[in-house]
Design a protein around this motif. Structure first.
Motif: not given
Length: 230
Positions: A1-21
């Motif tokens: 599934m092609k996914c996109v993250i939108i979050d204004d908090e850099p920490l939350a963005l980084g955690i979700l990127e790690k989880y997706i990986g």
């Protein structure tokens, strides 16, 4: 599934990127800390799954999703429980409360993957749902009717006395079924059109013998069914 993250908090963005990986079923094609920029990307690209924070400056996640003409599956992420109802009103796949654990994230991904598979089988003669930790293939012509029960649905079968229960909304599964073959007749029921024997006094009698009510919101089904009989 092609996914996109939108979050204004850099920490939350980084955690979700790690989880997706950590999940091969997911492919990250965009990560944005600005809702407006992320919204523009969504309009220009095909996206299967959107993970989006709700409380953001300039444009909230709820507003962004509501404005999209073509909506991907959505998982809302937020630190505020008060937005849960609005999230589910937009037919979100799930609603994750921060801080998000990898275990809770995995459950949300499973829900999204199941809905994704259902969409792919829309024009086939069967659907696959997840029940009791396993995938179950159900022939469309074996469905007697579908019943909504809060966060779950019961798929009643012609071939078995035991319905199949799965975590999904009625709207979600209706979108996965062939058009003009299944109809919603009530906030709690979907029926296969071919299984309707008769309609009387706002009650649908099915070939299986079950009787189900038709609510005011879906009364148009009665005329549609009558017109097909002539």
């Amino acid at each position: 599934m092609k996914c996109v993250i939108i979050d204004d908090e850099p920490l939350a963005l980084g955690i979700l990127e790690k989880y997706i990986g950590a999940f091969p079923v997911l492919e990250l094609i965009g990560a944005f800390d600005d809702a407006v920029e992320g919204g523009q990307f969504l309009k220009a690209n095909v996206v299967d799954l959107l993970l989006i924070d709700i409380n953001m400056p300039d444009l909230s996640g709820l507003e962004l999703v509501a404005r999209l003409e073509t909506k991907p599956m959505v998982i809302f992420t937020t630190a505020h429980k008060k937005f849960a109802f609005e999230g589910f009103e937009l037919e979100a796949v799930d609603y994750l409360l921060k801080p998000i654990t990898i275990e809770r994230f995995e459950k949300a991904v499973q829900k999204a993957a199941e809905r994704f598979e259902l969409k792919k089988t829309k024009n086939e003669e069967s659907i696959v749902v997840r029940s009791e930790y396993k995938a179950i293939k159900i022939a469309l012509n074996d469905i007697a009717y579908i019943e909504g029960m809060e966060d779950y649905i019961k798929i009643h079968l012609l071939s078995s006395r035991h319905p199949v229960m799965t975590l999904m909304s009625l709207k979600g599964i209706l979108e996965s079924l062939p058009e003009n073959a299944f109809s919603r007749i009530h906030r709690s029921y979907i029926v296969p059109d071919s299984q309707v024997r008769s309609i009387q006094n706002r009650k649908v009698r099915l070939l299986s013998g079950a009787e189900l009510p038709v609510s005011d919101s879906y009364a148009g089904f009665i005329e549609k069914w009558k017109n097909r009989q002539t």
